[in-house]
Design a protein around this motif. Structure first.
Motif, mmCIF file in Angstrom:
data_model
loop_
_atom_site.group_PDB
_atom_site.id
_atom_site.type_symbol
_atom_site.label_atom_id
_atom_site.label_comp_id
_atom_site.label_asym_id
_atom_site.label_seq_id
_atom_site.Cartn_x
_atom_site.Cartn_y
_atom_site.Cartn_z
ATOM 1 N N SER A 2 0.833 -1.196 0.000
ATOM 2 C CA SER A 2 0.000 0.000 0.000
ATOM 3 C C SER A 2 0.873 1.252 0.000
ATOM 4 C CB SER A 2 -0.880 -0.006 1.251
ATOM 5 O OG SER A 2 -1.491 1.246 1.414
ATOM 6 N N GLU A 3 0.366 2.321 -0.574
ATOM 7 C CA GLU A 3 1.089 3.577 -0.500
ATOM 8 C C GLU A 3 0.838 4.265 0.833
ATOM 9 O OE1 GLU A 3 -1.739 6.629 -2.899
ATOM 10 O OE2 GLU A 3 -0.728 5.107 -4.098
ATOM 11 N N ARG A 4 -0.018 3.679 1.657
ATOM 12 C CA ARG A 4 -0.286 4.186 3.003
ATOM 13 C C ARG A 4 0.218 3.144 3.999
ATOM 14 N NH1 ARG A 4 -4.433 4.040 -0.050
ATOM 15 N NH2 ARG A 4 -5.114 5.931 -1.047
ATOM 16 N N PRO A 5 1.445 3.292 4.471
ATOM 17 C CA PRO A 5 2.045 2.219 5.260
ATOM 18 C C PRO A 5 1.465 2.000 6.648
ATOM 19 C CG PRO A 5 3.516 4.088 5.131
ATOM 20 C CD PRO A 5 2.353 4.390 4.242
ATOM 21 N N GLN A 25 -16.207 -10.546 16.158
ATOM 22 C CA GLN A 25 -16.728 -9.333 15.529
ATOM 23 C C GLN A 25 -15.683 -8.203 15.521
ATOM 24 O OE1 GLN A 25 -20.176 -9.069 18.110
ATOM 25 N NE2 GLN A 25 -21.567 -9.488 16.380
ATOM 26 N N ILE A 26 -14.929 -8.085 16.592
ATOM 27 C CA ILE A 26 -13.865 -7.071 16.647
ATOM 28 C C ILE A 26 -12.818 -7.363 15.568
ATOM 29 C CG2 ILE A 26 -11.921 -6.218 18.022
ATOM 30 C CD1 ILE A 26 -13.738 -6.431 20.487
ATOM 31 N N GLY A 27 -12.446 -8.629 15.427
ATOM 32 C CA GLY A 27 -11.482 -9.010 14.393
ATOM 33 C C GLY A 27 -11.996 -8.685 12.999
ATOM 34 N N ALA A 28 -13.255 -8.996 12.754
ATOM 35 C CA ALA A 28 -13.859 -8.712 11.450
ATOM 36 C C ALA A 28 -13.917 -7.207 11.201
ATOM 37 C CB ALA A 28 -15.254 -9.325 11.375
ATOM 38 N N TYR A 29 -14.275 -6.451 12.222
ATOM 39 C CA TYR A 29 -14.347 -4.993 12.109
ATOM 40 C C TYR A 29 -12.964 -4.412 11.777
ATOM 41 C CZ TYR A 29 -15.242 -0.143 13.657
ATOM 42 O OH TYR A 29 -15.358 1.224 13.739
ATOM 43 N N MET A 30 -11.929 -4.876 12.476
ATOM 44 C CA MET A 30 -10.570 -4.410 12.199
ATOM 45 C C MET A 30 -10.139 -4.756 10.772
ATOM 46 S SD MET A 30 -9.110 -2.579 14.459
ATOM 47 C CE MET A 30 -7.474 -2.629 13.804
ATOM 48 N N LEU A 31 -10.455 -5.955 10.324
ATOM 49 C CA LEU A 31 -10.106 -6.345 8.951
ATOM 50 C C LEU A 31 -10.811 -5.462 7.926
ATOM 51 C CD1 LEU A 31 -10.113 -10.240 9.354
ATOM 52 C CD2 LEU A 31 -8.117 -8.784 8.868
ATOM 53 N N LEU A 32 -12.057 -5.124 8.200
ATOM 54 C CA LEU A 32 -12.781 -4.226 7.296
ATOM 55 C C LEU A 32 -12.135 -2.838 7.277
ATOM 56 C CD1 LEU A 32 -16.479 -5.188 8.134
ATOM 57 C CD2 LEU A 32 -15.288 -5.578 5.957
ATOM 58 N N LEU A 33 -11.780 -2.329 8.462
ATOM 59 C CA LEU A 33 -11.130 -1.015 8.526
ATOM 60 C C LEU A 33 -9.792 -1.012 7.783
ATOM 61 C CD1 LEU A 33 -11.807 0.041 12.247
ATOM 62 C CD2 LEU A 33 -12.861 0.994 10.170
ATOM 63 N N MET A 34 -8.998 -2.045 7.973
ATOM 64 C CA MET A 34 -7.690 -2.112 7.313
ATOM 65 C C MET A 34 -7.829 -2.236 5.791
ATOM 66 S SD MET A 34 -5.264 -4.199 10.003
ATOM 67 C CE MET A 34 -6.408 -5.513 10.402
ATOM 68 N N ALA A 35 -8.777 -3.056 5.360
ATOM 69 C CA ALA A 35 -9.009 -3.192 3.916
ATOM 70 C C ALA A 35 -9.498 -1.870 3.325
ATOM 71 C CB ALA A 35 -10.019 -4.312 3.652
ATOM 72 N N MET A 36 -10.362 -1.190 4.064
ATOM 73 C CA MET A 36 -10.881 0.097 3.609
ATOM 74 C C MET A 36 -9.751 1.124 3.533
ATOM 75 S SD MET A 36 -14.168 2.088 5.172
ATOM 76 C CE MET A 36 -15.291 0.777 4.690
ATOM 77 N N TRP A 37 -8.847 1.119 4.494
ATOM 78 C CA TRP A 37 -7.707 2.034 4.490
ATOM 79 C C TRP A 37 -6.869 1.822 3.230
ATOM 80 C CZ3 TRP A 37 -6.194 6.115 7.366
ATOM 81 C CH2 TRP A 37 -4.870 6.555 7.250
ATOM 82 N N ASN A 38 -6.570 0.571 2.933
ATOM 83 C CA ASN A 38 -5.765 0.263 1.745
ATOM 84 C C ASN A 38 -6.501 0.550 0.447
ATOM 85 O OD1 ASN A 38 -3.399 -0.468 2.990
ATOM 86 N ND2 ASN A 38 -3.905 -2.638 3.072
ATOM 87 N N ALA A 39 -7.817 0.503 0.494
ATOM 88 C CA ALA A 39 -8.620 0.727 -0.719
ATOM 89 C C ALA A 39 -8.943 2.201 -0.935
ATOM 90 C CB ALA A 39 -9.911 -0.089 -0.631
ATOM 91 N N GLY A 40 -8.442 3.088 -0.083
ATOM 92 C CA GLY A 40 -8.682 4.506 -0.271
ATOM 93 C C GLY A 40 -9.934 5.031 0.388
ATOM 94 N N GLY A 41 -10.521 4.269 1.313
ATOM 95 C CA GLY A 41 -11.640 4.788 2.093
ATOM 96 C C GLY A 41 -13.004 4.196 1.799
#
Length: 162
Positions: A2-5, A25-41
């Motif tokens: 990612s260009e956002r390290p 659920q916390i794990g799933a939520y974190m994975l969604l947030l991290m994927a969203m960060w890498n995908a530009g929001g």
């Protein structure tokens, strides 16, 4: 890569907002947030893709989907997260600011090095003028002068004028 390290995480806020969630659920939520960060929001709202991101079966995703999507802004075809979007914009502004400052510093260094190189290129090697211009000393050192004096006296005489 990612260009956002990295993604800033406000732990107290995160824990406070997710007290009612299970570990899964916390794990799933974190994975969604991290994927969203890498995908530009933003992420697609496609349940099968969200299940893959959270590493769940589609059946399991569907049982937890309502609880997890409550944290997101849900549109017809995509989901986003207000806090993540703000942090992403802040990160991009900071990155752009640092890149601009770095480019200015690099340009200044390049100019400094370029000017130094040009200055060094224009300096030609110069020989110092002879420090002994006295004809007597030249005659002595070249062995061309005829003298009745001893070599010691010739040396002393040669350097007395200098």
């Amino acid at each position: 890569m990612s260009e956002r390290p990295f993604m800033q995480l406000y732990v107290s806020d995160f824990i406070g907002d997710t007290l009612h969630l299970s570990t899964e659920q916390i794990g799933a939520y974190m994975l969604l947030l991290m994927a969203m960060w890498n995908a530009g929001g933003k992420l697609t709202r496609d349940p099968s893709k969200l299940a893959l991101i959270t590493r769940m079966s589609l059946k399991k995703w569907r049982t937890l989907e309502a609880d997890l999507l409550a944290f997101f802004e849900v549109r017809e075809h995509e989901i986003s997260h207000n806090r993540l979007t703000k942090e992403l914009q802040k990160s991009e502004r900071k990155s752009n600011s640092r890149a601009t400052a770095g480019a200015k510093g690099g340009a200044a260094k390049h100019l400094k090095n370029k000017q130094m190189r040009l200055a060094n290129d224009t300096i030609l090697l110069k020989h110092l003028p002879d420090t002994i211009t006295n004809k007597k000393s030249n005659d002595f050192f070249l062995g061309t002068g005829a003298s009745n004096k001893s070599p010691r006296d010739q040396i002393m005489e040669a350097f007395s004028d200098v």
